[in-house]
Design a protein around this motif. Structure first.
Motif, PDB file in Angstrom:
ATOM      1  N   LYS A 261       0.636  -1.300   0.553  1.00 17.95           N
ATOM      2  CA  LYS A 261       0.043  -0.291   0.471  1.00 17.95           C
ATOM      3  C   LYS A 261       1.287   1.314  -0.488  1.00 17.95           C
ATOM      4  O   LYS A 261       1.854   1.407   0.514  1.00 17.95           O
ATOM      5  CB  LYS A 261      -0.406  -0.041   1.238  1.00 17.95           C
ATOM      6  CG  LYS A 261      -1.885   1.180   1.426  1.00 17.95           C
ATOM      7  CD  LYS A 261      -2.774   0.930   2.287  1.00 17.95           C
ATOM      8  CE  LYS A 261      -3.701   2.605   2.616  1.00 17.95           C
ATOM      9  NZ  LYS A 261      -4.836   2.166   3.748  1.00 17.95           N
ATOM     10  N   THR A 263       1.622   5.048   1.067  1.00 20.49           N
ATOM     11  CA  THR A 263       1.007   6.232   1.687  1.00 20.49           C
ATOM     12  C   THR A 263       1.343   7.466   1.633  1.00 20.49           C
ATOM     13  O   THR A 263       1.166   8.136   0.119  1.00 20.49           O
ATOM     14  CB  THR A 263       1.307   5.837   3.409  1.00 20.49           C
ATOM     15  OG1 THR A 263       2.512   5.703   3.304  1.00 20.49           O
ATOM     16  CG2 THR A 263       0.504   4.007   2.743  1.00 20.49           C
ATOM     17  N   THR A 264       2.969   7.550   2.126  1.00 19.34           N
ATOM     18  CA  THR A 264       3.512   8.919   1.856  1.00 19.34           C
ATOM     19  C   THR A 264       4.279   8.984   0.889  1.00 19.34           C
ATOM     20  O   THR A 264       5.014   7.490   0.681  1.00 19.34           O
ATOM     21  CB  THR A 264       4.519   9.541   3.589  1.00 19.34           C
ATOM     22  OG1 THR A 264       4.952   8.493   3.691  1.00 19.34           O
ATOM     23  CG2 THR A 264       2.346   9.567   4.136  1.00 19.34           C
ATOM     24  N   TYR A 267       8.185   7.108   3.580  1.00 24.00           N
ATOM     25  CA  TYR A 267       7.517   5.395   3.450  1.00 24.00           C
ATOM     26  C   TYR A 267       7.562   4.925   2.349  1.00 24.00           C
ATOM     27  O   TYR A 267       8.058   4.366   2.093  1.00 24.00           O
ATOM     28  CB  TYR A 267       6.031   5.371   3.992  1.00 24.00           C
ATOM     29  CG  TYR A 267       6.552   3.869   4.409  1.00 24.00           C
ATOM     30  CD1 TYR A 267       6.973   3.451   5.768  1.00 24.00           C
ATOM     31  CD2 TYR A 267       5.387   2.848   3.567  1.00 24.00           C
ATOM     32  CE1 TYR A 267       7.679   1.976   5.653  1.00 24.00           C
ATOM     33  CE2 TYR A 267       6.051   1.382   4.089  1.00 24.00           C
ATOM     34  CZ  TYR A 267       6.489   1.275   5.125  1.00 24.00           C
ATOM     35  OH  TYR A 267       6.492  -0.080   5.549  1.00 24.00           O
ATOM     36  N   GLY A 268       6.950   5.490   1.147  1.00 30.23           N
ATOM     37  CA  GLY A 268       6.621   4.111   0.092  1.00 30.23           C
ATOM     38  C   GLY A 268       7.716   4.742  -1.291  1.00 30.23           C
ATOM     39  O   GLY A 268       7.598   3.756  -1.691  1.00 30.23           O
ATOM     40  N   ASP A 285       1.359   5.282   8.025  1.00 34.47           N
ATOM     41  CA  ASP A 285       0.693   5.879   7.721  1.00 34.47           C
ATOM     42  C   ASP A 285       0.989   7.475   7.905  1.00 34.47           C
ATOM     43  O   ASP A 285       1.848   8.189   7.965  1.00 34.47           O
ATOM     44  CB  ASP A 285      -0.555   5.942   8.340  1.00 34.47           C
ATOM     45  CG  ASP A 285      -1.978   5.330   7.237  1.00 34.47           C
ATOM     46  OD1 ASP A 285      -2.465   5.955   6.228  1.00 34.47           O
ATOM     47  OD2 ASP A 285      -3.256   4.960   8.692  1.00 34.47           O
ATOM     48  N   VAL A 288      -1.577  11.771   1.840  1.00 38.43           N
ATOM     49  CA  VAL A 288      -0.940  11.000   0.483  1.00 38.43           C
ATOM     50  C   VAL A 288      -0.293  12.659  -0.095  1.00 38.43           C
ATOM     51  O   VAL A 288      -1.328  13.280  -0.497  1.00 38.43           O
ATOM     52  CB  VAL A 288      -1.481  10.744  -0.973  1.00 38.43           C
ATOM     53  CG1 VAL A 288      -0.904  10.462  -1.982  1.00 38.43           C
ATOM     54  CG2 VAL A 288      -1.844   8.479  -0.243  1.00 38.43           C
ATOM     55  N   PRO A 295      -7.082   4.781  -1.842  1.00 37.07           N
ATOM     56  CA  PRO A 295      -6.232   4.145  -1.996  1.00 37.07           C
ATOM     57  C   PRO A 295      -5.234   3.300  -2.651  1.00 37.07           C
ATOM     58  O   PRO A 295      -6.162   3.547  -3.693  1.00 37.07           O
ATOM     59  CB  PRO A 295      -6.650   2.850  -1.053  1.00 37.07           C
ATOM     60  CG  PRO A 295      -8.141   2.901   0.223  1.00 37.07           C
ATOM     61  CD  PRO A 295      -8.562   3.463  -1.253  1.00 37.07           C
ATOM     62  N   ASP A 431      -8.701  -0.505   2.014  1.00 34.15           N
ATOM     63  CA  ASP A 431      -8.399   0.798   3.018  1.00 34.15           C
ATOM     64  C   ASP A 431      -8.302  -0.287   4.297  1.00 34.15           C
ATOM     65  O   ASP A 431      -7.992   0.931   5.359  1.00 34.15           O
ATOM     66  CB  ASP A 431     -10.355   1.157   3.378  1.00 34.15           C
ATOM     67  CG  ASP A 431     -10.334   1.661   1.759  1.00 34.15           C
ATOM     68  OD1 ASP A 431     -10.423   0.920   1.339  1.00 34.15           O
ATOM     69  OD2 ASP A 431     -11.190   2.903   1.917  1.00 34.15           O
ATOM     70  N   VAL A 434      -3.672  -1.074   7.630  1.00 34.19           N
ATOM     71  CA  VAL A 434      -2.953  -0.235   8.390  1.00 34.19           C
ATOM     72  C   VAL A 434      -1.526  -0.226   9.042  1.00 34.19           C
ATOM     73  O   VAL A 434      -1.797   0.049   9.811  1.00 34.19           O
ATOM     74  CB  VAL A 434      -4.603   0.240  10.271  1.00 34.19           C
ATOM     75  CG1 VAL A 434      -5.584   0.627   9.242  1.00 34.19           C
ATOM     76  CG2 VAL A 434      -4.379  -0.897  10.410  1.00 34.19           C
TER      77      VAL A 434
END
Length: 677
Positions: A261, A263-264, A267-268, A285, A288, A295, A431, A434
């Motif tokens: 997933k 996110t930012t 992180y991503g 988390d 974005v 998502p 979604d 988490v």
């Protein structure tokens, strides 16, 4: 104008519709646009604001407006619901050098229609009804502490008077509509469609549309800012604190590819280059950046691992709105798991460009809603990767990262999967992810998986779940056909391997197993420089001798090849940098093996601090010394353990690149494979 070479598919936007949409809606004083892939690639002279440099969807249209409302003032938007799959009005605040969401948005189905109108995004409503007006209010007040006290169709931007970005987001207009879903694609019309707006100051003074633009508007000059420059990206690729298992030639791609997933950016993107330990220190988390609506799921690719990527998974149910009766859209929206699913092939962050993509209804599904999607360049597209064969195809970027200088890595690839507007009753919706690393456990069959292959291999094995034959490209560009070859009594079988180094083209592994036990006289007298010259390799390295630890082994191997006077088989190709991975660092080799340790036999294991158990595959330490090997380790990391175990049942491992094969190497250059839980 950069019209793509691949022909339009059913559901793709036409040039005429794109031009007409730009002419109709590209002159608003507050909301600039239209913005999206087709406008930037189809229009002859697109405006800077139309550069979709934040990975848009292929079938989306955006309008972006920036404004600042004094405390206590307000702005009203009056518009009509578009004839489209997805619609949203969202607000963003400037943070971390970009605009980020702060929870103020309204999706189509959340907007109350005006009196006498209907909301076509509500399940069961007549979505072709002509009475479809709405009014949205933006207030320069703090939101009520009690969500139940919020006004209908009301968004709150606070009293600070900060600059706000508003985004009108429209995905997949019906087949008889232009790029906004507000008018026909090829003929003139007298409707308005695009919202009009009025305002009110704190003292009650009413503002016309022109006055709203003059007093509240903050025009956007040039393109929207990217969250990362080319220099920052290149520094990240070559950062000294990156995961040692990665190579600058392929980072942050891994083999097999890993979906997660998004996110930012921190992180991503930044985190994707780091080890699992360092990445765990970054918050997973967060909002974005760039005004995204998720998502999202993302994976990074590299053609150095294979020129073809195959993606598989289960498609959630979606409202197929694009085409209905009489060349119009569907008449109603049914209850579904998701409102919109799409896949796009992208370039790196500094480019932010999308190359190709598909929406849910363009992907063939089997009777269980399973899909197969092939991602490759046109020259690598398998002949059977067609809709008629039940396979969707997406183009891999010909520019790779899309950097405008010599540092560009042309093998780079990236995929983004949007699954948005999800039904709260769908338990496997993204979604619910988490926590990092839980995507597969949350989404189950709906979580995508994938593996690298070649055009030739896919054409042979697409419908062969046993992978009885595969094609593999060697470091010197040869095509090798590999078949499963087995040894029934492999425990203690002595074999040797040669590792051929082809620089950036990776490494080839040739082995004496399963042809015949290694001849040590031959092995000890090898001239590796001569062998390297014969095979056009940069160098050749000995690996062995060693013994199989399992009772039966099956490996994918080529027909015998003569190497320095004896027969060996080609069995694997490793990407550049694989051999430099530090000891006790987890990596994921791509290989096919069938392994069996029989009940009653001994197995030798490493256990990491998280409790993962790795079983020894081939050993270079003699068998009679394995029981006490734990006493010989000098560099075993803290928290790691070595143990010997007597099996009370058969241990079977059937390995394929379709699933990760977590492995580690110890200080004696012996490979251990993680036992699946």
């Amino acid at each position: 104008m950069r019209i793509p070479s691949n022909p339009l598919r059913f559901g793709d936007r036409s040039l005429e519709s794109t031009i007409r949409t730009d002419e109709r809606y590209g002159h608003d004083g507050l909301f600039q646009g239209p913005r999206g892939w087709v406008y930037w690639n189809y229009l002859e002279n697109p405006k800077p604001i139309q550069n979709p440099n934040l990975w848009p969807d292929m079938r989306s249209t955006y309008f972006i407006g920036r404004f600042a409302l004094p405390a206590g003032s307000s702005m009203n938007l009056q518009g009509s619901f578009p004839y489209a799959r997805f619609f949203q009005f969202a607000l963003y605040k400037f943070e971390r050098n970009t605009f980020v969401a702060f929870g103020e948005s309204l999706k189509g189905h959340e907007i109350e229609p005006d009196s006498g109108s209907i909301n076509p995004f509500v399940s069961g409503e007549d979505r072709l009804n002509e009475h479809r007006d709405f009014t949205i209010q933006v207030l320069a007040k703090d939101p009520p502490e009690n969500p139940g006290h919020r006004g209908p169709n009301t968004l709150y931007v606070g009293r600070e008077g900060k600059e706000i970005q508003g985004v009108i987001r429209i995905y997949l207009p019906d087949q008889d509509q232009d790029g906004t879903g507000w008018g026909p694609p090829a003929t003139s019309f007298g409707g308005q469609g695009f919202p009009t707006y009025t305002g009110r100051l704190t003292d009650g003074t009413e503002l016309s549309q022109e006055q709203v633009i003059e007093q509240f508007g903050r025009p956007i000059v040039g393109e929207t800012t990217q969250p990362m420059t080319t220099d920052q990206w290149v520094q990240l690729v070559h950062a000294e604190d990156n995961d040692p298992a990665l190579s600058p030639a392929t980072a942050p791609a891994r083999n097999p590819p890993e979906w997660e997933k998004f996110t930012t950016i921190q992180y991503g993107v930044v985190g994707a280059f780091k080890s699992s330990e360092d990445r765990a220190k970054i918050p997973f988390d967060g909002p974005v950046e760039g005004g995204g609506e998720g998502p999202y799921l993302v994976t990074y690719l590299s053609r150095k691992f294979g020129p073809v990527y195959v993606m598989k998974g289960k498609m959630p149910t979606f409202p197929d709105t694009y085409a209905g009766a009489d060349d119009r859209g569907a008449t109603t929206i049914p209850e579904t798991q998701t409102q919109y699913w799409s896949l796009v092939s992208c370039e790196s962050v500094p480019s932010g460009q999308v190359v190709d993509g598909l929406t849910d209804f363009q992907i063939p599904l089997d009777e269980n809603r399973q899909y197969t999607i092939v991602v490759s360049r046109p020259e690598d597209r398998p002949a059977n990767a067609t809709f008629e064969n039940g396979v969707a195809w997406v183009q891999w970027s010909p520019r790779g990262e899309g950097l405008a200088d010599s540092r560009n890595r042309s093998d780079f690839g990236m995929l983004i999967l949007r699954i948005m507007g999800n039904n709260p009753g769908w338990a496997e919706r993204p979604d619910n992810i988490v926590k990092a690393g839980t995507g597969k456990s949350v989404m189950g069959e709906y979580f995508p998986r994938g593996f690298y292959t070649t055009k030739e291999e896919f054409e042979v094995t697409m419908n062969d779940e046993q992978d009885s034959q595969i094609m593999m490209t060697t470091g010197n560009g040869q095509q090798k056909s590999l078949t499963m070859q087995s040894l029934k009594d492999s425990r203690g079988y002595l074999y040797c391997e040669l590792v051929f180094n082809y620089g950036e083209n990776g490494n080839d592994i040739y082995s004496t197993s399963p042809l015949a036990p290694a001849d040590l006289d031959w092995w000890n007298n090898l001239d590796v420089q001569e062998i390297a010259a014969d095979f056009g390799a940069n160098s050749v390295q000995k690996n062995g001798p060693q013994w199989w630890s399992m009772d039966e082994v099956g490996v994918m191997a080529s027909e015998p090849v003569e190497v320095a006077g004896i027969k060996m088989v080609f069995g694997a190709h490793l990407p550049a940098g694989t051999l430099e991975i530090p000891k006790y660092t987890v990596f994921n080799p791509a290989k096919y093996q069938n392994l069996l340790w029989k009940a009653g036999s001994s197995i030798y294991q490493l256990i990491d601090p998280d409790g993962h158990v790795y079983v020894l595959q081939g050993h270079k330490i003699p068998a009679d010394q394995l029981a006490t090997l734990g006493e010989e380790f000098q560099h075993l990391p803290e928290g790691w353990k070595y143990r010997v175990q007597q099996l009370d049942h058969d241990l079977v491992m059937n390995l394929t690149p379709r699933e990760p094969i977590p492995s580690v190497q110890d200080e004696f250059h012996q490979i251990y494979i993680r036992i699946p839980k």
